[in-house]
Design a protein around this motif. Structure first.
Motif, PDB file in Angstrom:
ATOM      1  N   LEU A  18       0.859  -1.191   0.000  1.00 23.17           N
ATOM      2  CA  LEU A  18       0.000   0.000   0.000  1.00 23.17           C
ATOM      3  C   LEU A  18       0.889   1.232   0.000  1.00 23.17           C
ATOM      4  CD1 LEU A  18      -0.178   1.542   3.067  1.00 23.17           C
ATOM      5  CD2 LEU A  18      -1.262  -0.631   3.605  1.00 23.17           C
ATOM      6  N   ARG A  19       0.288   2.354  -0.352  1.00 21.47           N
ATOM      7  CA  ARG A  19       1.008   3.634  -0.354  1.00 21.47           C
ATOM      8  C   ARG A  19       0.208   4.628   0.480  1.00 21.47           C
ATOM      9  NH1 ARG A  19       1.373   0.832  -4.769  1.00 21.47           N
ATOM     10  NH2 ARG A  19       3.365   0.610  -5.873  1.00 21.47           N
ATOM     11  N   CYS A  20       0.921   5.366   1.337  1.00 21.19           N
ATOM     12  CA  CYS A  20       0.235   6.297   2.235  1.00 21.19           C
ATOM     13  C   CYS A  20       1.095   7.545   2.428  1.00 21.19           C
ATOM     14  CB  CYS A  20      -0.024   5.610   3.577  1.00 21.19           C
ATOM     15  SG  CYS A  20      -0.964   6.608   4.750  1.00 21.19           S
ATOM     16  N   ARG A  21       0.467   8.696   2.411  1.00 20.12           N
ATOM     17  CA  ARG A  21       1.191   9.957   2.612  1.00 20.12           C
ATOM     18  C   ARG A  21       1.828  10.002   3.997  1.00 20.12           C
ATOM     19  NH1 ARG A  21      -1.668  14.580   0.041  1.00 20.12           N
ATOM     20  NH2 ARG A  21      -1.216  15.739   1.951  1.00 20.12           N
ATOM     21  N   ARG A  22       3.074  10.427   4.054  1.00 21.08           N
ATOM     22  CA  ARG A  22       3.792  10.521   5.332  1.00 21.08           C
ATOM     23  C   ARG A  22       3.126  11.513   6.281  1.00 21.08           C
ATOM     24  NH1 ARG A  22       8.772   8.324   5.973  1.00 21.08           N
ATOM     25  NH2 ARG A  22       9.231   9.793   7.638  1.00 21.08           N
ATOM     26  N   ASP A  23       2.622  12.606   5.726  1.00 22.39           N
ATOM     27  CA  ASP A  23       2.087  13.663   6.579  1.00 22.39           C
ATOM     28  C   ASP A  23       0.711  13.327   7.164  1.00 22.39           C
ATOM     29  OD1 ASP A  23       1.393  13.999   3.759  1.00 22.39           O
ATOM     30  OD2 ASP A  23       0.241  15.741   4.402  1.00 22.39           O
ATOM     31  N   TYR A  24       0.133  12.175   6.825  1.00 23.91           N
ATOM     32  CA  TYR A  24      -1.138  11.787   7.434  1.00 23.91           C
ATOM     33  C   TYR A  24      -0.951  11.351   8.881  1.00 23.91           C
ATOM     34  CZ  TYR A  24      -3.448  11.881   2.845  1.00 23.91           C
ATOM     35  OH  TYR A  24      -3.978  12.265   1.644  1.00 23.91           O
ATOM     36  N   GLY A  25       0.280  11.001   9.246  1.00 26.49           N
ATOM     37  CA  GLY A  25       0.585  10.678  10.642  1.00 26.49           C
ATOM     38  C   GLY A  25      -0.039   9.391  11.157  1.00 26.49           C
ATOM     39  N   ILE A  26      -0.222   8.399  10.261  1.00 28.79           N
ATOM     40  CA  ILE A  26      -0.826   7.134  10.710  1.00 28.79           C
ATOM     41  C   ILE A  26       0.141   5.955  10.560  1.00 28.79           C
ATOM     42  CG2 ILE A  26      -3.198   7.867  10.315  1.00 28.79           C
ATOM     43  CD1 ILE A  26      -3.143   6.277   7.682  1.00 28.79           C
ATOM     44  N   ASP A  27       1.443   6.262  10.565  1.00 29.13           N
ATOM     45  CA  ASP A  27       2.450   5.196  10.451  1.00 29.13           C
ATOM     46  C   ASP A  27       2.252   4.111  11.503  1.00 29.13           C
ATOM     47  OD1 ASP A  27       3.459   6.699   8.434  1.00 29.13           O
ATOM     48  OD2 ASP A  27       5.456   6.952   9.284  1.00 29.13           O
ATOM     49  N   ASN A  28       1.898   4.536  12.704  1.00 29.72           N
ATOM     50  CA  ASN A  28       1.764   3.570  13.804  1.00 29.72           C
ATOM     51  C   ASN A  28       0.688   2.524  13.522  1.00 29.72           C
ATOM     52  OD1 ASN A  28       2.809   2.796  16.405  1.00 29.72           O
ATOM     53  ND2 ASN A  28       0.843   3.384  17.278  1.00 29.72           N
ATOM     54  N   MET A  29      -0.345   2.918  12.787  1.00 35.15           N
ATOM     55  CA  MET A  29      -1.392   1.969  12.445  1.00 35.15           C
ATOM     56  C   MET A  29      -0.853   0.883  11.520  1.00 35.15           C
ATOM     57  SD  MET A  29      -5.079   2.546  10.543  1.00 35.15           S
ATOM     58  CE  MET A  29      -4.464   2.451   8.860  1.00 35.15           C
ATOM     59  N   TRP A  30      -0.083   1.297  10.504  1.00 31.00           N
ATOM     60  CA  TRP A  30       0.476   0.304   9.581  1.00 31.00           C
ATOM     61  C   TRP A  30       1.463  -0.615  10.299  1.00 31.00           C
ATOM     62  CZ3 TRP A  30      -3.069   0.441   6.387  1.00 31.00           C
ATOM     63  CH2 TRP A  30      -3.526   1.598   5.784  1.00 31.00           C
ATOM     64  N   LEU A  31       2.223  -0.068  11.247  1.00 32.54           N
ATOM     65  CA  LEU A  31       3.158  -0.887  12.022  1.00 32.54           C
ATOM     66  C   LEU A  31       2.412  -1.953  12.808  1.00 32.54           C
ATOM     67  CD1 LEU A  31       5.555   1.857  13.446  1.00 32.54           C
ATOM     68  CD2 LEU A  31       6.036   0.251  11.601  1.00 32.54           C
ATOM     69  N   LYS A  32       1.325  -1.553  13.454  1.00 28.11           N
ATOM     70  CA  LYS A  32       0.549  -2.501  14.260  1.00 28.11           C
ATOM     71  C   LYS A  32      -0.108  -3.576  13.400  1.00 28.11           C
ATOM     72  CE  LYS A  32      -0.406   0.449  18.245  1.00 28.11           C
ATOM     73  NZ  LYS A  32      -1.440   1.156  19.048  1.00 28.11           N
ATOM     74  N   LEU A  33      -0.355  -3.252  12.139  1.00 33.90           N
ATOM     75  CA  LEU A  33      -0.955  -4.224  11.232  1.00 33.90           C
ATOM     76  C   LEU A  33       0.086  -5.146  10.600  1.00 33.90           C
ATOM     77  CD1 LEU A  33      -3.670  -2.025   9.456  1.00 33.90           C
ATOM     78  CD2 LEU A  33      -4.035  -3.794  11.181  1.00 33.90           C
ATOM     79  N   GLY A  34       1.372  -4.881  10.889  1.00 34.24           N
ATOM     80  CA  GLY A  34       2.421  -5.779  10.425  1.00 34.24           C
ATOM     81  C   GLY A  34       3.172  -5.335   9.186  1.00 34.24           C
ATOM     82  N   PHE A  35       2.921  -4.112   8.709  1.00 39.71           N
ATOM     83  CA  PHE A  35       3.601  -3.622   7.513  1.00 39.71           C
ATOM     84  C   PHE A  35       4.985  -3.055   7.849  1.00 39.71           C
ATOM     85  CE2 PHE A  35      -0.787  -3.692   6.176  1.00 39.71           C
ATOM     86  CZ  PHE A  35      -0.730  -3.989   4.827  1.00 39.71           C
ATOM     87  N   CYS A  36       5.867  -3.036   6.842  1.00 38.41           N
ATOM     88  CA  CYS A  36       7.189  -2.410   6.967  1.00 38.41           C
ATOM     89  C   CYS A  36       7.290  -1.268   5.962  1.00 38.41           C
ATOM     90  CB  CYS A  36       8.294  -3.426   6.686  1.00 38.41           C
ATOM     91  SG  CYS A  36       8.491  -4.652   7.979  1.00 38.41           S
ATOM     92  N   ALA A  37       7.876  -0.162   6.398  1.00 39.35           N
ATOM     93  CA  ALA A  37       8.063   0.994   5.515  1.00 39.35           C
ATOM     94  C   ALA A  37       9.317   0.770   4.677  1.00 39.35           C
ATOM     95  CB  ALA A  37       8.199   2.270   6.350  1.00 39.35           C
TER      96      ALA A  37
END
Length: 318
Positions: free
Chosen positions: A106-125
């Motif tokens: 998936l692709r997500c804007r950095r400035d949305y500030g939801i990185d922690n959600m993707w981390l908890k779901l198991g994704f890697c940046a």
């Protein structure tokens, strides 16, 4: 109880999907007219429903067959149902029906500030790219299913005749990122840098966990972030399946609680990924986790050790 189901173009929930997507278009981004209907026709929209049948949120995706991966287009939960694990349940259902693929992107804007959600779901940046909005960046997130691929097979072959060890982010920093550091940092990194000794190099294969990518993603400076990602890409990265990860996650959380240790979420993910990889030597300078070294060996047959002690005991360990 949450029910997850794929809908088609005649589903009574499709208008609610459209409505929720439209209400959140500022962050979900532009989507061409008729796209919701097309995805529903292909059964590529999953909806989350309550026991009473109330619509709670949706996940829309596509199959990227050319790269054998799944791409998430939208993941959106109604405001009154957020923070209840609905997104995770949608994602888990998606994983269960797409197990023949390599993983999910998936692709997500950095400035949305939801990185922690993707981390908890198991994704890697993994990397950044310019967004369509001027001056903004998209982060590319990846959730790997852990199946062997050409790169993992090459890494396995490289390490066949060597002793495989996993290093954490702290050691990664000390070895590779303190070349121009101040004197205190140089002193701090001295023990870890011994891992680069000429006599040791032919005998060990150094591995890194995917969690290091998430630590790198926290660096604000774009150029520095890209530079460190380039260093990371030259190292062997461990591989594991989600089933292996979940099995060790339960064991490690229990072990940490029993010993009243405070381990942050990032380091917890690193340790669990390391155990799930099947490599049985984990190097760290984390004094808290090192307290569990005896229990790690007894329960998992894994050597948890500092770089300094690893060097001292290298012959015995080998």
């Amino acid at each position: 109880m949450v029910r997850i189901k794929a809908i088609n173009e005649t589903s009574p929930y499709l208008p609610e999907v459209n409505k929720l997507g439209d209400a959140n278009k500022a962050t979900l981004g532009f989507f061409y007219k008729g796209a919701f209907e097309e995805k529903a026709r292909n059964k590529q929209i999953l909806v989350a429903l309550s026991d009473s049948g109330e619509f709670m949120g949706y996940l829309m995706y596509r199959n990227v067959k050319s790269h054998n991966r799944i791409s998430i287009i939208h993941l959106c939960i109604k405001n009154n149902y957020r923070g209840q694990g609905i997104a995770k349940q949608l994602l888990n259902y998606l994983k269960s029906i797409t197990s023949q693929y390599r993983g999910i992107e998936l692709r997500c804007r950095r400035d949305y500030g939801i990185d922690n959600m993707w981390l908890k779901l198991g994704f890697c940046a993994v990397y950044d790219k310019k967004a369509k909005t001027k001056g903004k960046l998209l982060t590319y997130w990846w959730l790997d299913y852990g199946y062997p691929n050409l790169l993992s097979l090459i890494n396995d072959q490289k390490s066949e005749s060597k002793l495989s060890i996993i290093i954490d982010y702290s050691i990664f920093q000390e070895i590779y990122l303190y070349n121009h550091s101040s004197k205190p940092q140089e002193e701090k990194s001295k023990d870890s840098k011994v891992l680069l000794a000429d006599w040791l190099e032919p005998n060990i294969e150094m591995w890194v966990s995917k969690e290091i990518l998430n630590k790198i993603n926290q660096i604000n400076d774009y150029q520095k972030r890209q530079s460190i990602r380039n260093i990371f890409s030259q190292l062997s990265c461990i591989n594991y399946t989600d089933q292996q990860y979940q099995r060790f996650l339960i064991s490690i959380k229990s072990l940490i609680q029993e010993n009243n240790l405070l381990i942050d979420e990032s380091y917890l993910r690193h340790i669990v990924q390391s155990l799930a990889s099947g490599i049985n030597i984990i190097l760290t300078n984390n004094v808290d986790i090192l307290k569990l070294s005896d229990q790690f060996y007894e329960e998992f047959k894994v050597i948890l050790i500092s770089p300094n002690d690893f060097i001292k005991r290298f012959d015995d360990i080998e």
